[in-house]
Design an enzyme around this catalytic site. Structure first.
Site, PDB file in Angstrom:
ATOM      1  N   THR A   1      33.075  25.094  42.888  1.00 27.26           N
ATOM      2  CA  THR A   1      34.135  24.130  43.200  1.00 27.26           C
ATOM      3  C   THR A   1      35.028  24.838  44.211  1.00 27.26           C
ATOM      4  O   THR A   1      35.181  26.071  44.139  1.00 27.26           O
ATOM      5  CB  THR A   1      34.972  23.714  41.960  1.00 27.26           C
ATOM      6  OG1 THR A   1      35.655  24.863  41.475  1.00 27.26           O
ATOM      7  CG2 THR A   1      34.107  23.129  40.854  1.00 27.26           C
ATOM      8  N   HIS A   2      35.577  24.108  45.142  1.00 31.09           N
ATOM      9  CA  HIS A   2      36.409  24.690  46.205  1.00 31.09           C
ATOM     10  C   HIS A   2      35.663  25.786  46.970  1.00 31.09           C
ATOM     11  O   HIS A   2      36.277  26.714  47.494  1.00 31.09           O
ATOM     12  CB  HIS A   2      37.714  25.269  45.651  1.00 31.09           C
ATOM     13  CG  HIS A   2      38.427  24.340  44.722  1.00 31.09           C
ATOM     14  ND1 HIS A   2      39.342  23.397  45.146  1.00 31.09           N
ATOM     15  CD2 HIS A   2      38.323  24.175  43.378  1.00 31.09           C
ATOM     16  CE1 HIS A   2      39.788  22.726  44.100  1.00 31.09           C
ATOM     17  NE2 HIS A   2      39.181  23.160  43.016  1.00 31.09           N
TER      18      HIS A   2
ATOM     19  N   SER B   1      18.313  32.070  69.590  1.00 35.08           N
ATOM     20  CA  SER B   1      19.399  32.124  70.565  1.00 35.08           C
ATOM     21  C   SER B   1      18.854  32.686  71.870  1.00 35.08           C
ATOM     22  O   SER B   1      17.970  33.552  71.869  1.00 35.08           O
ATOM     23  CB  SER B   1      20.509  33.029  70.023  1.00 35.08           C
ATOM     24  OG  SER B   1      21.279  33.556  71.086  1.00 35.08           O
TER      25      SER B   1
ATOM     26  N   LYS C   1      18.891  36.096  66.168  1.00 33.68           N
ATOM     27  CA  LYS C   1      19.378  34.869  65.530  1.00 33.68           C
ATOM     28  C   LYS C   1      18.276  33.940  65.030  1.00 33.68           C
ATOM     29  O   LYS C   1      17.250  33.777  65.666  1.00 33.68           O
ATOM     30  CB  LYS C   1      20.268  34.075  66.506  1.00 33.68           C
ATOM     31  CG  LYS C   1      21.612  34.703  66.799  1.00 33.68           C
ATOM     32  CD  LYS C   1      22.528  34.822  65.589  1.00 33.68           C
ATOM     33  CE  LYS C   1      23.041  33.526  65.048  1.00 33.68           C
ATOM     34  NZ  LYS C   1      24.080  32.915  65.879  1.00 33.68           N
TER      35      LYS C   1
ATOM     36  N   GLU D   1      22.348  21.160  61.586  1.00 33.28           N
ATOM     37  CA  GLU D   1      23.585  20.891  62.323  1.00 33.28           C
ATOM     38  C   GLU D   1      23.490  19.566  63.076  1.00 33.28           C
ATOM     39  O   GLU D   1      24.463  18.809  63.159  1.00 33.28           O
ATOM     40  CB  GLU D   1      23.878  22.035  63.295  1.00 33.28           C
ATOM     41  CG  GLU D   1      24.266  23.328  62.575  1.00 33.28           C
ATOM     42  CD  GLU D   1      24.167  24.545  63.488  1.00 33.28           C
ATOM     43  OE1 GLU D   1      24.596  24.465  64.639  1.00 33.28           O
ATOM     44  OE2 GLU D   1      23.648  25.578  63.043  1.00 33.28           O
TER      45      GLU D   1
ATOM     46  N   TYR E   1      29.110 -19.250  66.917  1.00 32.39           N
ATOM     47  CA  TYR E   1      28.562 -18.183  67.745  1.00 32.39           C
ATOM     48  C   TYR E   1      29.449 -17.905  68.959  1.00 32.39           C
ATOM     49  O   TYR E   1      29.956 -18.826  69.601  1.00 32.39           O
ATOM     50  CB  TYR E   1      27.140 -18.543  68.227  1.00 32.39           C
ATOM     51  CG  TYR E   1      26.575 -17.464  69.132  1.00 32.39           C
ATOM     52  CD1 TYR E   1      25.931 -16.360  68.599  1.00 32.39           C
ATOM     53  CD2 TYR E   1      26.753 -17.520  70.515  1.00 32.39           C
ATOM     54  CE1 TYR E   1      25.458 -15.338  69.415  1.00 32.39           C
ATOM     55  CE2 TYR E   1      26.287 -16.501  71.341  1.00 32.39           C
ATOM     56  CZ  TYR E   1      25.638 -15.414  70.779  1.00 32.39           C
ATOM     57  OH  TYR E   1      25.179 -14.400  71.593  1.00 32.39           O
TER      58      TYR E   1
ATOM     59  N   LYS F   1      23.489  -5.424  68.426  1.00 35.83           N
ATOM     60  CA  LYS F   1      22.142  -4.859  68.376  1.00 35.83           C
ATOM     61  C   LYS F   1      22.028  -3.377  68.755  1.00 35.83           C
ATOM     62  O   LYS F   1      21.325  -2.623  68.084  1.00 35.83           O
ATOM     63  CB  LYS F   1      21.220  -5.669  69.290  1.00 35.83           C
ATOM     64  CG  LYS F   1      20.868  -7.022  68.679  1.00 35.83           C
ATOM     65  CD  LYS F   1      20.076  -7.851  69.640  1.00 35.83           C
ATOM     66  CE  LYS F   1      20.500  -9.269  69.821  1.00 35.83           C
ATOM     67  NZ  LYS F   1      21.862  -9.678  69.545  1.00 35.83           N
TER      68      LYS F   1
HETATM   69  N1  ARG Z   1      21.291 -12.580  73.855  1.00 34.35           N
HETATM   70  C1  ARG Z   1      22.019 -13.358  72.928  1.00 34.35           C
HETATM   71  C2  ARG Z   1      22.469 -12.503  71.748  1.00 34.35           C
HETATM   72  O1  ARG Z   1      21.911 -11.488  71.557  1.00 34.35           O
HETATM   73  C3  ARG Z   1      21.182 -14.494  72.423  1.00 34.35           C
HETATM   74  C4  ARG Z   1      21.970 -15.696  72.039  1.00 34.35           C
HETATM   75  C5  ARG Z   1      22.584 -16.293  73.212  1.00 34.35           C
HETATM   76  N2  ARG Z   1      23.233 -17.513  72.901  1.00 34.35           N
HETATM   77  C6  ARG Z   1      24.124 -18.077  73.736  1.00 34.35           C
HETATM   78  N3  ARG Z   1      24.662 -19.148  73.335  1.00 34.35           N
HETATM   79  N4  ARG Z   1      24.446 -17.512  74.868  1.00 34.35           N
HETATM   80  O2  ARG Z   1      23.368 -12.852  71.010  1.00 34.35           O
END
Ligand code: ARG
Length: 462
Positions: free
Chosen positions: A153-154, A275, A281, A288, A315, A323
């Protein structure tokens, strides 16, 4: 050709196109996009929204696009996003029939569907990698259940523990991670297709057909929510973040334990680096790097949470930002889990050094206090007596197991001969027989329990 160019009198500027595009990263979704389009066209055909001939032409066309991408014949390039790319390619191959594919669909429900298909397979794969890592850890526990080491601990020696209990602790962490991924999987596994741009569709679609064809367990119940919901991605990134936190802690231990200062584990040459200037080394770069990569995964979680917080229903293009971080976190966590499993399998333990270290620095002091307390001395009083014994040892350059019975007795009359059998690291570890404790029996039970819970984890078909 843009899917939406009819409305515009002039083309978009080159820099606007470049800024707007997502193909450079969403091309990863090509298979999910074609899979979803195959299911969508099948449903359109069965519901008589498109003709049987058009449906067949679309499906043959989509399959040829897929096989040309996979064989490397067709390069994914030149369009705004993967949805535009696949549709344009289809139309160039089959003509007007291809232009009917987007009936009763929007890119908004399309991208949400593609992303969920992709994330679902990804979560299943991470679950598999986590199971592999847990098995590696349980294997180390089984191999080392006879050995003891210091518990800290610590970052100061605290009490002796069983080596298996140590590896089981990480097993528990990664088991919770695996459970979390399998729970997240259920919330990813919901189909948004059929939500249209935001408000649903006036075509007589049958969402049950697409749900079954795509193997989703459920379908979304509100089209506004469905096209703008990225909770599943945020959850996935949180799960990744916690896995990275646990890996990073294990890295920290690995770096310390393989140092000459500790000397508990030997880092395999195959996973060490050298190294350029210091010939002696042997560096733990792999650990890391895993520890360092934790930061970027946390970053992706924070980025997505921040992106979604300002998005009005439904949307908005902000959501395209979901993504790149996801893909990067996915690659990072897969690489880190795989390499750590392999490295751990190759690590060797210096059990003699660990056992010696387990006895150093008065690690049995609590046992001496417990000895007195079990014989009627109030624990707080016993704590004070043993504190003085430790000070005495430091002054006389002695240890708890080199003190004579007389020296013990000088501190408390309660001590008898059997105190000398208490002050051994092994006896100390084995005395803690409570559930989850450091005794050999408790560590063995811990292994059994981990294995049982590991078996209970689902494994999803990829
Ligand atoms: N490339 C867009 C995305 O990844 C697809 C959907 C586009 N839809 C739109 N109404 N412009 O979200």
């Amino acid at each position: 050709m843009k899917l939406w160019e009819g409305r515009f009198a002039a083309p978009t500027a080159a820099d606007a196109d470049k800024f707007n595009e997502s193909l450079s990263f969403d091309k990863k979704l090509y298979k999910a996009d074609i899979t979803a389009s195959l299911a969508h066209s099948e449903m359109l055909g069965r519901c008589n929204i498109i003709s049987e001939e058009d449906k067949t032409a679309i499906q043959e066309g989509l399959k040829s696009v897929l096989s040309d991408i996979e064989s490397g014949k067709l390069e994914i390039a030149g369009q705004e996003d993967i949805h535009s790319f696949v549709e344009n390619e289809l139309v160039s191959r089959i003509g007007d029939a291809g232009k009917r594919l987007h009936t009763a669909r929007s890119r908004n429900d399309q991208v949400a569907t593609d992303f969920r298909l992709y994330a679902r397979a990804s979560a299943a794969e991470i679950l598999r990698l986590l199971k592999e890592l847990i098995s590696t850890l349980v294997g180390l526990s089984e191999k080392n259940v006879r050995h003891i080491m210091p518990g800290y601990t610590h970052l100061r020696k605290a009490q002796p523990i069983n080596c298996a209990q140590y590896f089981n602790a990480y097993g528990e962490m990664f088991l919770r991670d695996a459970q979390r991924f399998s729970d997240t999987y259920k919330r990813i596994d919901v189909m948004p297709l059929g939500s249209g741009a935001l408000a649903g569709t006036s075509y007589p679609i049958d969402r049950e057909i697409t749900r079954t064809l795509l193997g989703f367990s459920a379908m979304s119940q509100n089209s506004l929510d469905a096209v703008s919901d990225r909770d599943f991605a945020a959850e996935y990134l949180f799960d990744c973040s916690l896995v990275m936190a646990h890996l990073s802690r294990l890295c920290e231990d690995t770096i310390l334990y393989t140092s000459t200062e500790f000397g508990f584990w030997e880092m395999p040459d195959a996973y060490s680096t050298g190294s350029s200037i210091m010939p002696q080394k042997k560096n733990p770069d792999i650990c890391e790097l895993v520890r360092g990569k934790t930061g970027r995964v946390y970053g992706h979680l924070t980025a997505l949470l921040t992106t979604i917080k300002g998005v009005p229903l439904a949307y908005n293009k902000d959501l395209q930002e979901d993504k790149e971080g996801f893909f990067d976190a996915e690659k990072t966590i897969k690489d880190c889990l795989s390499i750590y499993s392999e490295m751990l399998k190759a690590i060797t333990l210096n059990v003699k050094r660990m056992e010696e270290a387990a006895a150093e620095d008065f690690t049995c002091a609590t046992d001496v206090a417990d000895y007195l307390a079990k014989r009627g001395v109030p624990f707080r009083t016993a704590h004070g007596v043993v504190g003085k014994i430790v000070r005495y040892c430091l002054e006389k350059d002695k240890t708890l197991n080199t003190l004579t019975l007389e020296e013990y007795k000088a501190h408390s009359e309660v001590f008898t001969e059997d105190i000398l059998s208490v002050v051994s690291a092994r006896a100390s570890a084995d005395a803690r027989n409570s559930v989850g404790g450091s005794s050999t029996a408790a560590a063995k039970a811990g292994i059994k329990s981990l294995k049982a819970r590991l078996r209970k984890l689902p494994s999803y078909e990829l």
